[in-house]
Design a protein around this motif. Structure first.
Motif, short mmCIF file in Angstrom:
data_model
loop_
_atom_site.label_atom_id
_atom_site.label_comp_id
_atom_site.label_asym_id
_atom_site.label_seq_id
_atom_site.Cartn_x
_atom_site.Cartn_y
_atom_site.Cartn_z
N LEU A 15 0.99 -1.14 0.08
CA LEU A 15 0.01 -0.12 0.04
C LEU A 15 0.78 1.14 -0.20
CD1 LEU A 15 -2.68 -1.18 2.61
CD2 LEU A 15 -2.88 -0.94 -0.03
N ASN A 16 0.21 2.17 -0.39
CA ASN A 16 1.18 3.66 -0.74
C ASN A 16 0.87 4.56 0.74
OD1 ASN A 16 -1.30 4.78 -1.09
ND2 ASN A 16 -0.74 5.17 -3.49
N GLY A 17 0.01 4.17 1.34
CA GLY A 17 -0.15 5.09 2.82
C GLY A 17 -1.60 5.78 2.64
N LYS A 18 -2.11 5.79 1.38
CA LYS A 18 -3.42 6.67 1.57
C LYS A 18 -4.38 5.92 2.06
CE LYS A 18 -2.35 9.06 -2.76
NZ LYS A 18 -2.51 8.99 -4.29
N GLU A 19 -5.55 6.75 2.61
CA GLU A 19 -6.63 6.04 3.09
C GLU A 19 -7.24 4.88 2.15
OE1 GLU A 19 -10.66 7.13 5.57
OE2 GLU A 19 -9.09 8.71 5.12
N VAL A 20 -7.69 3.70 2.73
CA VAL A 20 -8.07 2.89 1.82
C VAL A 20 -9.80 3.06 2.22
CG1 VAL A 20 -8.98 0.46 1.50
CG2 VAL A 20 -6.43 1.22 1.83
N PRO A 21 -10.53 3.41 0.69
CA PRO A 21 -12.17 3.35 0.95
C PRO A 21 -12.73 1.99 1.12
CG PRO A 21 -11.14 4.55 -1.17
CD PRO A 21 -10.24 3.64 -0.62
N LYS A 22 -14.02 2.20 1.46
CA LYS A 22 -14.84 0.80 1.88
C LYS A 22 -15.07 0.36 0.55
CE LYS A 22 -14.99 1.55 6.23
NZ LYS A 22 -14.08 0.92 7.03
N LYS A 23 -15.48 1.13 -0.63
CA LYS A 23 -15.76 0.38 -1.74
C LYS A 23 -14.86 0.80 -3.02
CE LYS A 23 -20.76 0.32 -1.15
NZ LYS A 23 -22.12 0.51 -1.73
N ILE A 24 -14.10 -0.46 -3.66
CA ILE A 24 -13.35 -0.12 -4.69
C ILE A 24 -13.56 -1.06 -5.90
CG2 ILE A 24 -10.79 -0.83 -5.00
CD1 ILE A 24 -10.22 -0.24 -2.20
N MET A 25 -13.20 -0.29 -6.87
CA MET A 25 -13.28 -0.80 -8.20
C MET A 25 -11.81 -1.00 -8.67
SD MET A 25 -15.21 -2.32 -10.74
CE MET A 25 -16.81 -1.47 -10.72
N LEU A 26 -11.36 -2.22 -8.73
CA LEU A 26 -9.88 -2.00 -9.40
C LEU A 26 -10.35 -2.26 -10.78
CD1 LEU A 26 -8.57 -4.97 -7.26
CD2 LEU A 26 -7.79 -2.58 -7.24
N VAL A 27 -9.02 -1.72 -11.58
CA VAL A 27 -9.21 -1.62 -13.10
C VAL A 27 -7.78 -2.03 -13.47
CG1 VAL A 27 -9.24 -0.33 -15.15
CG2 VAL A 27 -10.61 0.32 -13.27
N ASP A 28 -7.83 -3.21 -14.46
CA ASP A 28 -6.54 -3.56 -15.13
C ASP A 28 -6.65 -3.94 -16.61
OD1 ASP A 28 -3.95 -4.38 -15.22
OD2 ASP A 28 -4.33 -6.49 -14.09
#
Length: 197
Positions: free
Chosen positions: A152-165
């Motif tokens: 992780l880069n240290g930013k706050e992690v949101p509750k809902k995430i949509m990963l894109v690849d």
């Protein structure tokens, strides 16, 4: 640039949309595909709530992907801008691209996933740092046994995430990212990938 100026209609018609039934990866059939069913018996069970792959990795997509990713033809990020925007615009989740490792980024000069999102006009932010392992140079078995691909880069992690690849192959990359984000507090992780290999 207008889509018509980026790719001709006959080339566009050669791409094969994925309309599968697996709720996780979009593979053809009813219910979970065999590969996702196997993943759900491992420590990664439940890591991904659902996913969507937009296109199959057919001959036309192989040519496109090679030109875009390996020959560094960044304008080709425009080709699927509308499709990517449509796949993401209704999401209430934070859009998080799968990053490249720093060595590959120096060689390729741009991140293909970030470029696709920029072309689609989608807001996103980075949460992940990719280590120096290169998944594309591993066998299927080696990919699936990888364990520490991201930090992780240290930013706050949101509750809902949509990963894109850009590409879903074995599902290892997406699951490693999803699991790490869940451990950091994400409650829902979905993904969109341009290609289902």
């Amino acid at each position: 640039m207008d889509r018509e100026e980026t790719i001709c209609a006959s080339c566009r018609d050669a791409f094969e949309p994925v309309n599968g039934g697996c709720r996780i990866c979009g593979a053809a059939g009813d219910g979970l595909c065999a590969e996702c069913s196997r993943w759900e018996t491992t420590a990664f069970s439940g890591a991904i709530d659902s996913g969507k792959c937009l296109y199959a990795y057919n001959a036309a997509m192989m040519d496109y992907f090679h030109q875009f990713k390996f020959l560094q033809d960044v304008i080709l990020a425009e080709v699927f801008a509308e499709e990517m925007a449509n796949a993401l615009k209704k999401s209430a989740a934070a859009i998080v691209p799968i990053p490249m490792n720093s060595a590959k980024l120096k060689i390729r000069t741009f991140s293909q996933v970030d470029s696709m999102l920029d072309a689609a006009g989608v807001s996103y932010f980075h949460l992940l740092i990719k280590n120096e392992e290169v998944q594309g140079e591993k066998t299927r078995e080696e990919r699936m046994s990888t364990r520490e691909l991201f930090t992780l880069n240290g930013k706050e992690v949101p509750k809902k995430i949509m990963l894109v690849d850009d590409m879903y192959t074995t599902g290892t990359t997406i699951r490693l990212a999803a699991q790490l984000l869940r451990e950091a507090g994400a409650e829902e992780v979905k993904f969109v990938a341009l290609i289902r290999a």
